[in-house]
Design an enzyme around this catalytic site. Structure first.
Site, PDB file in Angstrom:
ATOM      1  CG  PHE A 162      -1.937   1.119   1.107  1.00  0.00           C
ATOM      2  CD1 PHE A 162      -3.029   1.014   0.247  1.00  0.00           C
ATOM      3  CD2 PHE A 162      -1.759   2.297   1.801  1.00  0.00           C
ATOM      4  CE1 PHE A 162      -3.921   2.066   0.105  1.00  0.00           C
ATOM      5  CE2 PHE A 162      -2.653   3.356   1.660  1.00  0.00           C
ATOM      6  CZ  PHE A 162      -3.735   3.230   0.811  1.00  0.00           C
ATOM      7  CG  ASP A 210      -0.710  -1.328   7.126  1.00  0.00           C
ATOM      8  OD1 ASP A 210      -1.820  -1.474   7.689  1.00  0.00           O
ATOM      9  OD2 ASP A 210      -0.456  -0.384   6.366  1.00  0.00           O
ATOM     10  CE1 TYR A 228      -9.618   4.441   5.675  1.00  0.00           C
ATOM     11  CE2 TYR A 228      -8.654   5.749   7.420  1.00  0.00           C
ATOM     12  CZ  TYR A 228      -8.572   5.203   6.167  1.00  0.00           C
ATOM     13  OH  TYR A 228      -7.455   5.399   5.421  1.00  0.00           O
ATOM     14  CE  LYS A 229      -8.196   0.498   4.726  1.00  0.00           C
ATOM     15  NZ  LYS A 229      -8.681   1.048   3.443  1.00  0.00           N
ATOM     16  NE  ARG A 261     -10.281  -2.186  -2.902  1.00  0.00           N
ATOM     17  CZ  ARG A 261      -9.666  -1.434  -1.972  1.00  0.00           C
ATOM     18  NH1 ARG A 261      -8.500  -1.812  -1.486  1.00  0.00           N
ATOM     19  NH2 ARG A 261     -10.189  -0.321  -1.566  1.00  0.00           N
TER      20      ARG A 261
END
Lengths: 400, 400
Positions: free
Chosen positions: B123, B193, B218-219, B363
């Site tokens: 990422f 991560d 926040y996911k 995705r």
């Protein structure tokens, strides 16, 4: 000032209607807006819109509908309060993290200049962060000296002068233009921490020729507890300085998902992670709630509130440690008293909320947006009674 | 899977009632919870309480009434999701800022080890931040290599191995225990991560013997847009590692207001500035909303949703790039298609929200808390129709 006189002054105060823009709990005289600004009424609706519509209904689509641009947009709303252009300010992270970024960036500008000069007794996070930041640059050194030794400490090894515009304890204010000149004369940059001045007194970064600044959104800007902070870099430096916390949101093209970092244009590069939108929206609402209020009018009323409180303090026999000249201070007043901690606790008990600062300081924010003369008069009456209760009592020993 | 079959599976799904804990807009099939989790219903009341009572009524007093301890308290609520002890996790700053802190800290552990090893295509913020962090330590170097070259790249100059547990594009998962061993065998630390795994799949940091981790609120934790991130340091390392962003909130005694920094105990030292309480409270509400849900049940349902979507993808002729074995992936599915960008735009137009990742990836998050089999069946039907529309159309050229 009697209570009747105070009420008459409130009735004649052109800023008095601003008070209705804030939620102020019954039975409380709130003199701590220099620590946490109260809830603006308009923030209620803005917060609901953010949570229920932008997050709840629009979900991920809100990133394209205003969230992605919020750091620059809200920065643009802070700009007029600090004498900056809209594209010189961005809202991101905390004051602490922003100090870190700018101190490291300033130290990297010229390897021959390795010293950061600051003041002993500066707000702790400024010194703590500087301690951490200088350790990230070869040779980096922090030198904190008392205020009267500052001018002599700035020399040709100074990379950066780091000062708080208004002192969090004493309210004493640096002459921004003069100290910026002093730093520049030595070839150094200057970084102003505006946490205790933005929204309270006139600030003119560009007029002073300042280089960098940071500041806080949760005090006089009423952005909510732990509101995101802001960061200013004068336009002439923006292309040269780099953010050491080089996160994806500061990338030139965050959604190109490239392996290599490429700093964003202008102030965008100072972003790091994803902005906390609930906090961002509250700060924006706080700014919108006072966007029409001229800072000069606030400063004038603040000075009048200060004079009234200072006179009451004199009558009580309290030692005021804030400068009497409004040009030399911020908008809070501070007194020293050996029983300060107990006195503040007793005041809070009676609904007068100021704060205690270790070891012996009583601090009261006189924020003219919602504090009136009657508030000051009532607070002074309570203070007089409580101080009288402590007369003749031995001061407490040092706190273990 | 026909629509009737999908409805029958939903009716038989023991996790189905969890869906009612979330606000899901009408006409939307939300397959993007891996990017931004939806609004938990309970967050509405928690947010109102934070804004109206804690801020509006209690004002500054709330710092003593729960705000000051919130980073550790909320960290303790994340701990069970990642196989950590409650005192090994703290909620603070963004994932980017937390990566920065830990990478610098890891590099300072042993001057003979100066290299951070990561994966190309990780990422972006992980690589970008690592680039910035290595520049803060003498000799610091970032070396990113393809996954199949990772094992050979780790050697006796490696200070830190920095990996994303689940890949944000392909959903491919690293074997945490095996890669932690690989790092330790070479004398290096490992930093995971967890942004794309926490709350989606079982994570056992302490079981794997991991050293450090960061992750996103926040996911899958549904903490709100830009929710604060978390940071984990294994208990055995806590006293040795120091936070380079040494802000006042990480100080051993923040309100002693001392000039010199003194790192706080345990995880407290990883704090920097004042926590953004509106965002913190929303994250806490998100965690409370799912605290009773066993991760194993979520993972099992996620695998079933994946299999259903993968079978539909096979029937459409889409190339699935996520591993088929659930043990080797996270909870999202990803397909490659030359028209991915246009296809996703058409899906969103029809209320099926997934996301496009440059240059050719579709995705879809299959978050079992609120995604059902009928959602997958309907999304697959829309996808089939839209892909059919693009059959025979020349792929777009590279984006300028």
């Amino acid at each position: 000032m009697t209570l009747d006189e105070a009420r008459a002054r409130d009735a004649a105060d052109p800023l008095r209607p601003l008070r209705d823009r804030f939620v102020l709990p019954d039975g409380v005289i709130y003199l701590d807006g220099n620590s946490l600004g109260p809830l603006p009424r308009a923030t209620l609706a803005a917060n609901r819109d953010l949570v229920e519509r932008q997050w709840g209904e629009r979900l991920i689509r809100s990133w394209d509908e205003g969230w992605m641009g919020s750091p620059a947009r809200i920065g643009g709303k802070i700009a007029p309060w600090i004498g900056a252009d809209a594209d010189e300010v961005i809202v991101t992270d905390s004051t602490s993290a922003n100090l870190f970024k700018l101190i490291v960036a300033a130290l990297r500008r010229d390897p021959a200049r390795t010293v950061v000069i600051s003041e002993t007794g500066n707000f702790p996070t400024d010194l703590h962060i500087a301690e951490g930041a200088v350790a990230c640059v070869p040779g980096g050194t922090l030198r904190a000296v008392p205020r009267d030794a500052l001018a002599d400490a700035i020399d040709d090894r100074t990379a950066l002068v780091l000062l708080s515009h208004v002192h969090y304890k004493t309210s004493a204010r640096f002459d921004m233009a003069a100290w910026t000149r002093r730093a520049h004369d030595a070839g150094a940059l200057i970084l102003w921490d505006l946490s205790h001045s933005v929204g309270a007194i006139p600030v003119d970064l560009n007029g002073a020729g300042a280089d960098m600044a940071v500041g806080c959104g949760y005090k006089f800007l009423n952005g909510g507890p732990g509101a995101p902070a802001f960061l200013y870099v004068a336009e002439r430096h923006q292309a040269q300085l780099a953010n050491p916390i080089s996160g994806w949101m500061g990338h030139a093209r965050p959604f190109a998902f490239t392996d290599a970092y490429e700093a964003g244009a202008g102030m965008e590069r100072w972003r790091a992670g994803t902005p906390p939108m609930l906090a961002m929206a509250a700060l924006e609402a706080g700014l919108d709630a006072i966007a029409d209020v001229p800072i000069e009018a606030l400063a004038t009323k603040s000075a009048a509130l200060f004079d009234a409180f200072a006179a009451a303090g004199d009558a009580i026999g309290l030692k005021c440690i804030a400068p009497r000249d409004p040009a030399e201070r911020g908008s809070h007043i501070a007194f020293r008293h050996p029983h300060a901690c107990a006195i503040m606790a007793a005041l809070v008990e009676r609904g007068v909320i100021g704060d205690f600062r270790d070891p012996d300081i009583l601090r009261f924010g006189l924020t003219p947006l919602y504090v009136g003369f009657e508030d000051v008069a009532r607070a002074a009456l309570a203070l007089a009674e409580i101080v009288a209760d402590h007369r003749g009592v031995a001061p407490p020993g040092p706190i273990a």
